[in-house]
Design a protein around this motif. Structure first.
Motif, PDB file in Angstrom:
ATOM      1  N   GLN A 191      42.666  15.526  24.601  1.00 13.41           N
ATOM      2  CA  GLN A 191      42.991  16.400  25.729  1.00 13.41           C
ATOM      3  C   GLN A 191      42.130  16.044  26.943  1.00 13.41           C
ATOM      4  O   GLN A 191      42.601  15.996  28.083  1.00 13.41           O
ATOM      5  CB  GLN A 191      42.789  17.865  25.309  1.00 13.41           C
ATOM      6  CG  GLN A 191      43.256  18.895  26.330  1.00 13.41           C
ATOM      7  CD  GLN A 191      44.748  18.784  26.626  1.00 13.41           C
ATOM      8  OE1 GLN A 191      45.553  18.642  25.710  1.00 13.41           O
ATOM      9  NE2 GLN A 191      45.108  18.785  27.900  1.00 13.41           N
ATOM     10  N   ILE A 194      43.446  12.918  28.415  1.00 15.90           N
ATOM     11  CA  ILE A 194      44.678  13.213  29.164  1.00 15.90           C
ATOM     12  C   ILE A 194      44.319  13.823  30.519  1.00 15.90           C
ATOM     13  O   ILE A 194      44.843  13.427  31.565  1.00 15.90           O
ATOM     14  CB  ILE A 194      45.586  14.170  28.365  1.00 15.90           C
ATOM     15  CG1 ILE A 194      46.189  13.426  27.156  1.00 15.90           C
ATOM     16  CG2 ILE A 194      46.712  14.737  29.225  1.00 15.90           C
ATOM     17  CD1 ILE A 194      46.813  14.323  26.121  1.00 15.90           C
ATOM     18  N   ASP A 195      43.381  14.754  30.473  1.00 13.99           N
ATOM     19  CA  ASP A 195      42.976  15.417  31.726  1.00 13.99           C
ATOM     20  C   ASP A 195      42.389  14.411  32.707  1.00 13.99           C
ATOM     21  O   ASP A 195      42.674  14.441  33.906  1.00 13.99           O
ATOM     22  CB  ASP A 195      41.956  16.524  31.433  1.00 13.99           C
ATOM     23  CG  ASP A 195      42.584  17.661  30.678  1.00 13.99           C
ATOM     24  OD1 ASP A 195      43.841  17.736  30.661  1.00 13.99           O
ATOM     25  OD2 ASP A 195      41.849  18.470  30.097  1.00 13.99           O
ATOM     26  N   GLU A 196      41.561  13.501  32.123  1.00 17.89           N
ATOM     27  CA  GLU A 196      40.904  12.513  32.981  1.00 17.89           C
ATOM     28  C   GLU A 196      41.944  11.602  33.628  1.00 17.89           C
ATOM     29  O   GLU A 196      41.905  11.340  34.823  1.00 17.89           O
ATOM     30  CB  GLU A 196      39.947  11.689  32.119  1.00 17.89           C
ATOM     31  CG  GLU A 196      38.974  10.868  32.931  1.00 17.89           C
ATOM     32  CD  GLU A 196      38.065  10.051  32.016  1.00 17.89           C
ATOM     33  OE1 GLU A 196      37.663   8.960  32.424  1.00 17.89           O
ATOM     34  OE2 GLU A 196      37.790  10.519  30.888  1.00 17.89           O
ATOM     35  N   ARG A 198      45.098  12.265  34.076  1.00 15.25           N
ATOM     36  CA  ARG A 198      45.871  13.036  35.060  1.00 15.25           C
ATOM     37  C   ARG A 198      45.120  13.092  36.377  1.00 15.25           C
ATOM     38  O   ARG A 198      45.668  12.924  37.451  1.00 15.25           O
ATOM     39  CB  ARG A 198      46.088  14.457  34.532  1.00 15.25           C
ATOM     40  CG  ARG A 198      47.335  14.557  33.693  1.00 15.25           C
ATOM     41  CD  ARG A 198      47.677  15.997  33.434  1.00 15.25           C
ATOM     42  NE  ARG A 198      48.725  16.072  32.428  1.00 15.25           N
ATOM     43  CZ  ARG A 198      48.786  16.943  31.462  1.00 15.25           C
ATOM     44  NH1 ARG A 198      47.841  17.849  31.342  1.00 15.25           N
ATOM     45  NH2 ARG A 198      49.785  16.948  30.608  1.00 15.25           N
ATOM     46  N   SER A 199      43.813  13.357  36.232  1.00 20.19           N
ATOM     47  CA  SER A 199      42.991  13.479  37.425  1.00 20.19           C
ATOM     48  C   SER A 199      42.975  12.161  38.196  1.00 20.19           C
ATOM     49  O   SER A 199      43.092  12.129  39.419  1.00 20.19           O
ATOM     50  CB  SER A 199      41.593  13.901  36.989  1.00 20.19           C
ATOM     51  OG  SER A 199      40.674  13.528  37.913  1.00 20.19           O
ATOM     52  N   ASN A 201      45.288   9.849  38.098  1.00 20.07           N
ATOM     53  CA  ASN A 201      46.616   9.670  38.668  1.00 20.07           C
ATOM     54  C   ASN A 201      46.760  10.442  39.965  1.00 20.07           C
ATOM     55  O   ASN A 201      47.316   9.972  40.947  1.00 20.07           O
ATOM     56  CB  ASN A 201      47.692  10.131  37.687  1.00 20.07           C
ATOM     57  CG  ASN A 201      47.888   9.106  36.590  1.00 20.07           C
ATOM     58  OD1 ASN A 201      47.451   7.969  36.737  1.00 20.07           O
ATOM     59  ND2 ASN A 201      48.536   9.497  35.521  1.00 20.07           N
ATOM     60  N   GLN A 202      46.214  11.671  39.919  1.00 20.69           N
ATOM     61  CA  GLN A 202      46.319  12.490  41.133  1.00 20.69           C
ATOM     62  C   GLN A 202      45.541  11.843  42.277  1.00 20.69           C
ATOM     63  O   GLN A 202      45.954  11.845  43.427  1.00 20.69           O
ATOM     64  CB  GLN A 202      45.786  13.896  40.874  1.00 20.69           C
ATOM     65  CG  GLN A 202      46.806  14.755  40.147  1.00 20.69           C
ATOM     66  CD  GLN A 202      46.189  16.001  39.577  1.00 20.69           C
ATOM     67  OE1 GLN A 202      44.994  16.234  39.702  1.00 20.69           O
ATOM     68  NE2 GLN A 202      47.023  16.801  38.939  1.00 20.69           N
ATOM     69  N   SER A 205      47.435   8.512  43.605  1.00 24.12           N
ATOM     70  CA  SER A 205      48.810   8.613  44.097  1.00 24.12           C
ATOM     71  C   SER A 205      48.807   8.620  45.623  1.00 24.12           C
ATOM     72  O   SER A 205      47.861   9.120  46.226  1.00 24.12           O
ATOM     73  CB  SER A 205      49.469   9.880  43.580  1.00 24.12           C
ATOM     74  OG  SER A 205      48.767  10.983  44.053  1.00 24.12           O
TER      75      SER A 205
END
Lengths: 321, 210
Positions: A191, A194-196, A198-199, A201-202, A205
């Motif tokens: 998890q 995944i969070d890392e 996602r972060s 990716n954000q 972008s």
């Protein structure tokens, strides 16, 4: 019930209790007994201070309760004065007569006189019968004792088996708990990852490509930029060059990228065309802004090298993206 | 259970007291019908009547009514009247409780109506408190009533209510063992004897006053 008797119940509680004691005599007895006990504790000064205050309020409002308190006081006095006779209760006397002259024999055989021979014979018979009875009794006891011992052994074995099962169960439970914990840890780590991601990716972008493409056909060029120019940003890690060749000329090719001054930037041999196209990747770390020449050479089956095509392009770097 | 000989009201006869409203005096016929509806056997009916009356008295007492006996009798009179009028009652005990609650409500309303603010009391003479009972008279009655108990009941109650806490528990267990009854049955038996003794003393004191 104590709250009820101290006058502290709500109307609902009172109604519920009243309905119950009107329907059930045992319930009513219970309340009355509790009230007796409350009165006795009050008289003996054993009630907590708060309860005492509430109870005294009830006493003040009820002449009947006052009367019962008076009774309890007097009762306490009388009971204290009375001798406890539970333990002193005489046990029922079965034989209350004094042993008569002649002793037990006379009591057994009556008052008639027996000659000594008869008495001796009788005693002998009694002794023998008694011995037989004792032996039988002893044998019976022994048999019972053996049976009990066997039962105890069986019970002991059962107990061990149960204990063993419990220990196994406990061990399995502990193992399961450990596995579960590990699974949870893994899940938490995943998890976190995944969070890392996602972060990340954000943060990155909109997504930017790390590869720049340039197609070169028969000496001319078409690319991501203008004409034979290729403009790359700082995120671009490699330039991918697509080189058009005629199918079937050579089984393999050698491609060389060099500067106009003749410095070789990259060379690759054994390239096979796919759909009439050779593909070459050049790391951007090897490319500085400027002009480049791409020589394509065909290698025959006898390993002879022949010039096949030549291309040129200009590389520009954009510091922003 | 045989009706208690010291009961304040003989279950075989209706109350002589006029009802609180003064409109209805219970008849022997209504009273007999009430007993029949309690049990077909006359003795059993008497015992049932006694239990219900005791419950009613305690109900009014726990509700802080000043003369609980009178209100208990008023309740029973009203129930007897309804039965005499032909009303069919399926759950008699529940019905009696319902009537008792109505009587209680009336009593509370009456009490509220009679409430007088303290500044309006003026020179009103307060009701005389009942004359205190001489301790000796109470003690004489106590001894007399204790003597009236059967020897085993007397012995049981004196042993049961011994005071020392630790010894009390052991004594009660010994008593229960001796009588071959569970401790709770002993508790109820001791309570019943105590109630008989209390009622006997009240009757004795009342007859001494007369």
């Amino acid at each position: 019930m104590k709250r009820f008797l101290l006058g502290l119940s709500s109307e609902e509680e009172k109604t519920l209790l009243e309905e119950r004691f009107f329907a059930d005599d045992a319930q009513f007895d219970e309340i009355e007994i509790l009230e007796d006990e409350l009165i006795d504790r009050y008289v003996r000064d054993e009630l907590p201070a708060e309860d005492r205050v509430h109870f005294e309020r009830r006493i003040a409002n009820s002449s009947s309760l006052r009367e019962r308190v008076e009774f309890a006081k007097l009762f306490k006095k009388k009971v204290a004065a009375a001798k406890v006779n539970v333990v002193e209760q005489p046990a029922p006397v079965l034989v209350a007569t004094k042993p008569a002259r002649g002793g037990w024999m006379q009591s057994v055989f009556g008052t008639a006189f027996f000659p000594p021979q008869v008495a001796f014979a009788s005693s002998l018979i009694i002794l023998m019968v008694g011995s037989v009875v004792l032996i039988l009794f002893w044998m019976n006891l022994r048999s019972q004792s053996n049976r009990i011992f066997a039962q105890l052994n069986a019970a002991e074995q059962q107990k061990h088996a149960v204990e063993q099962r419990m220990a196994d169960q406990k061990s399995r439970t502990e193992q399961l708990a450990t596995d579960l914990q590990q699974a949870r840890d893994q899940q938490a780590a995943q998890q976190e990852l995944i969070d890392e991601l996602r972060s990340q990716n954000q943060n990155t972008s909109p997504r930017l490509s790390t590869t720049a493409f340039l197609s070169l056909i028969g000496g001319a060029s078409r690319g991501g930029g203008k004409g034979n120019e290729l403009t790359i940003g700082p995120q671009v890690r490699r330039a991918r060059l697509s080189l058009r060749v005629d199918e079937g000329d050579y089984p393999t090719y050698r491609v060389t990228v060099k500067t106009p001054e003749g410095n070789v930037v990259q060379q690759q041999q054994g390239l096979k065309p796919r759909h009439n196209t050779l593909t070459l990747q050049v790391p951007t770390t090897k490319l500085s802004p400027g002009d480049y020449i791409v020589n394509v050479e065909g290698i025959t089956s006898s390993q002879t090298v022949e010039p096949a095509a030549a291309y040129s392009f200009r590389l520009n770097k954009n510091p922003k993206n | 259970m045989k009706p208690e000989p010291h009961a304040q009201r003989d279950p075989g006869t209706p109350s002589k007291r006029p009802s609180a409203a003064g409109k209805y005096a219970i008849t022997q016929q209504a009273f007999d019908k009430l007993l029949v509806s309690l049990a077909s056997d006359r003795n059993e009916a008497g015992a049932q009547f006694e239990v219900i009356r005791t419950k009613l008295v305690r109900f009014f007492e726990w509700r802080s009514v000043v003369a609980p006996d009178e209100y208990a009798d008023e309740t029973l009179d009203r129930v007897a009247r309804r039965i005499d009028e032909g009303q069919e009652i399926k759950n008699l005990r529940g019905y009696i409780y319902g009537v008792a609650r109505m009587v209680l409500k009336e009593e509370i309303r009456e009490r509220e109506r009679e409430f007088v603010p303290i500044d309006e009391i003026g020179d009103r003479i307060p009701e005389e408190p009942p004359a205190p009972i001489e301790p000796e008279a109470r003690e004489v009655c106590f001894d007399r009533c204790l003597d009236k108990l059967a020897p085993e009941s007397r012995s049981l109650i004196l042993d049961y209510y011994q005071e020392e806490r630790r010894a009390k528990i052991e004594l009660r267990q010994q008593l229960a063992d001796r009588l071959r009854i569970p401790p709770n049955a002993l508790r109820i038996r001791a309570h019943r004897i105590r109630t008989i003794l209390e009622k006997c003393i009240i009757n004795c004191l009342q007859s001494a006053e007369r």
